[in-house]
Enzyme design. Structure first.
Site, mmCIF file in Angstrom:
data_model
loop_
_atom_site.group_PDB
_atom_site.id
_atom_site.type_symbol
_atom_site.label_atom_id
_atom_site.label_comp_id
_atom_site.label_asym_id
_atom_site.label_seq_id
_atom_site.Cartn_x
_atom_site.Cartn_y
_atom_site.Cartn_z
ATOM 1 N N ASN A 126 0.824 -1.224 0.000
ATOM 2 C CA ASN A 126 0.000 0.000 0.000
ATOM 3 C C ASN A 126 0.854 1.268 0.000
ATOM 4 O OD1 ASN A 126 -2.424 -1.503 0.285
ATOM 5 N ND2 ASN A 126 -1.957 -1.773 2.451
ATOM 6 N N HIS A 142 -13.783 -1.367 6.674
ATOM 7 C CA HIS A 142 -12.653 -2.191 7.106
ATOM 8 C C HIS A 142 -12.956 -2.945 8.412
ATOM 9 C CE1 HIS A 142 -8.467 -2.712 8.796
ATOM 10 N NE2 HIS A 142 -8.304 -3.150 7.555
ATOM 11 N N GLU A 156 -15.674 4.872 4.560
ATOM 12 C CA GLU A 156 -14.276 5.074 4.183
ATOM 13 C C GLU A 156 -14.232 6.054 3.024
ATOM 14 O OE1 GLU A 156 -12.234 1.351 3.493
ATOM 15 O OE2 GLU A 156 -13.044 0.520 5.346
ATOM 16 N N SER A 173 -10.908 -0.268 0.849
ATOM 17 C CA SER A 173 -9.592 -0.904 0.749
ATOM 18 C C SER A 173 -9.529 -2.087 -0.202
ATOM 19 C CB SER A 173 -9.130 -1.334 2.137
ATOM 20 O OG SER A 173 -10.095 -2.161 2.749
ATOM 21 N N ASP A 203 -12.958 7.271 7.454
ATOM 22 C CA ASP A 203 -11.633 6.663 7.568
ATOM 23 C C ASP A 203 -11.006 6.781 6.182
ATOM 24 O OD1 ASP A 203 -9.500 4.912 7.389
ATOM 25 O OD2 ASP A 203 -10.440 3.322 8.568
ATOM 26 N N HIS A 212 -6.899 5.032 2.753
ATOM 27 C CA HIS A 212 -6.396 4.813 1.385
ATOM 28 C C HIS A 212 -6.530 6.032 0.471
ATOM 29 C CE1 HIS A 212 -5.746 0.537 2.107
ATOM 30 N NE2 HIS A 212 -6.827 0.631 2.880
ATOM 31 N N LYS A 249 0.090 3.717 4.765
ATOM 32 C CA LYS A 249 -0.114 3.507 3.327
ATOM 33 C C LYS A 249 0.699 4.554 2.558
ATOM 34 C CE LYS A 249 -3.731 0.840 4.680
ATOM 35 N NZ LYS A 249 -3.783 0.241 5.962
HETATM 36 C C1 PLP Z 1 -9.629 1.446 5.770
HETATM 37 C C2 PLP Z 1 -8.623 1.041 6.783
HETATM 38 N N1 PLP Z 1 -8.715 1.542 8.022
HETATM 39 C C3 PLP Z 1 -7.844 1.209 8.976
HETATM 40 C C4 PLP Z 1 -6.822 0.333 8.724
HETATM 41 C C5 PLP Z 1 -5.891 -0.048 9.830
HETATM 42 O O1 PLP Z 1 -4.797 0.810 9.795
HETATM 43 P P1 PLP Z 1 -3.419 0.336 10.385
HETATM 44 O O2 PLP Z 1 -2.804 -0.583 9.380
HETATM 45 O O3 PLP Z 1 -2.667 1.611 10.592
HETATM 46 O O4 PLP Z 1 -3.717 -0.370 11.667
HETATM 47 C C6 PLP Z 1 -6.650 -0.204 7.452
HETATM 48 C C7 PLP Z 1 -5.538 -1.132 7.193
HETATM 49 O O5 PLP Z 1 -5.436 -1.878 6.319
HETATM 50 C C8 PLP Z 1 -7.589 0.154 6.451
HETATM 51 O O6 PLP Z 1 -7.510 -0.363 5.228
#
Ligand code: PLP
Length: 384
Positions: free
Chosen positions: A49, A135, A175, A179, A203, A206, A235
């Site tokens: 990523n 996620h 999001e 993802s 969130d 990405h 990422k």
């Molecule tokens: C949309 C989303 N939120 C949160 C996370 C978690 O983040 P972290 O990898 O910093 O724990 C991810 C991780 O893949 C994600 O894709």
């Protein structure tokens, strides 16, 4: 009575094996680069990523080293004890200035930021509405929170609108960029649909760094300012950690009550220093986003005629195979041909939608994508 843990563990493992869904941990040298090696073999990496190609960027590794020289190794304590340094304060200010929020509250990971936020904010009478494809960190936090959680159909505004309760405090969570699908949430329409009836949390793990002017993310691109914005540094920043962007009062509230914040060691100051340097690179080096656009065009031209192609406007390029065994076979075939592409299967994605999750980064070249297209065509034929 003998504890049942051994039996439970063995049953779960054998069920997963039988379903063909066992995940394997591989030791990779260069998983954060375009060229990675596993044992003696080397591969072109289309799985990480690191969208802007920053994870091994010299300016960033130098910044982390400078941070280490200046501040030492670990932070030594949780933020409210002695773990909050000028590097942490500098990172918070840089984030607030860039993204237009009063406060940034730092966490060790996006997973813990999401948990902290949902656990701290929600209480028993509240309603939590989440996009179905959010996620795992969000869905799990929602399940474990005190609120009543409902999931709305992916990006479905009318379903969301029907679920918003006027009798209960409501939080809507989506999001910026999904993802596993690489599509964007219709943030402007979601904001309009909510129409002050709920708080909005986005969130943007990405989208931040990749989308919007100066890489300011999905919300800026859509002209939306959610009440709560989660950005992660694992990422496009090429590092790790996360921040919750919010108002002064919410920042104070999280600082007092978020247990993941209060009872967890602060990220190392050197890391905070490196993340601040990454923000500067992300803002100044537009060429990385331009490069991603060029690569996306090459990808679209070469892949759009293949069955399984999905058009997205982000570096996440799902290629749908359907059956999980076949997805694994195609990924293995690609592997034989020198490409590292991950097969994503249930429970990460819904049943019947197993896929290759191909990610483009600014460190790839057009030639890498041409080679991937040729190898994918061969792999699809061979894995019929
Ligand atoms: C949309 C989303 N939120 C949160 C996370 C978690 O983040 P972290 O990898 O910093 O724990 C991810 C991780 O893949 C994600 O894709």
């Amino acid at each position: 009575m003998m504890p049942a843990f051994k039996h439970r563990i063995n049953t779960a493992l054998s069920q997963r094996e039988k379903a063909g869904l066992t995940r394997n941990l591989k030791t990779l040298d260069g998983g954060n680069r375009v060229q990675l090696s596993c044992g003696e073999q080397s591969f072109i990496n289309f799985s990480n990523n690191d969208y802007l190609g920053l994870a091994c960027d010299k300016a960033l590794t130098d910044a982390w080293q400078q941070g280490l020289k200046r501040y030492g190794a670990g932070s030594g304590a949780s933020p409210l004890v002695t773990g909050f340094s000028p590097a942490h304060a500098g990172l918070q200010s840089a984030l607030c200035e860039w993204l237009g929020y009063e406060r940034a509250v730092l966490f060790g990971s996006g997973f813990s930021a999401n948990q902290a936020l949902l656990f701290t904010l929600l209480s028993k009478e509240d309603v939590l509405l989440q996009d179905k494809l959010n996620h795992a960190s969000l869905i799990e936090a929602g399940r474990l929170s005190d609120a009543r959680m409902k999931r709305f159909k992916h990006n479905d505004l009318s379903h969301l609108s029907r679920l918003i309760s006027t009798d209960h405090n409501t939080l809507v969570v989506t999001e910026g960029v999904f993802s596993m699908d690489g599509d964007k949430a219709p943030l402007k329409q979601i904001e309009q649909e909510i129409d002050q009836r709920a708080w909005l949390m986005v969130d943007d793990a990405h989208g931040i760094g990749v989308l919007g002017a100066y890489g300011s993310g999905s919300c800026h691109l859509a002209g939306v300012k959610p009440d709560l914005l989660v950005v992660t540094f694992g990422k496009a920043f090429g590092l790790s950690g996360a921040a919750v962007m919010c108002s002064e009062a919410t920042g104070n509230y999280l600082t007092q009550f978020a247990r993941h914040y209060v009872y967890s060691t602060a990220i190392p100051p050197s890391q905070a220093y490196a993340i601040t340097c990454a923000i500067d690179i992300i803002q100044r080096q537009q060429w990385r986003r331009d490069k991603l656009d060029e690569l996306a065009q090459v990808y679209d031209e070469l892949f759009c005629t293949l069955d399984g192609y999905v058009a997205t406007s982000t570096p996440i390029r799902p290629f749908i195979i359907g059956c999980s065994e076949r997805a694994v076979r195609v990924a293995a075939e690609l592997n034989k041909q020198g490409f590292w592409v991950t097969a994503i299967r249930p429970p990460t994605v819904p049943e019947g939608s197993s896929r290759l999750r191909i990610t483009l980064t600014a460190a790839h070249s057009s030639e890498h994508i041409v080679q991937l297209a040729q190898a994918l065509k061969r792999s699809l034929e061979l894995s019929q």
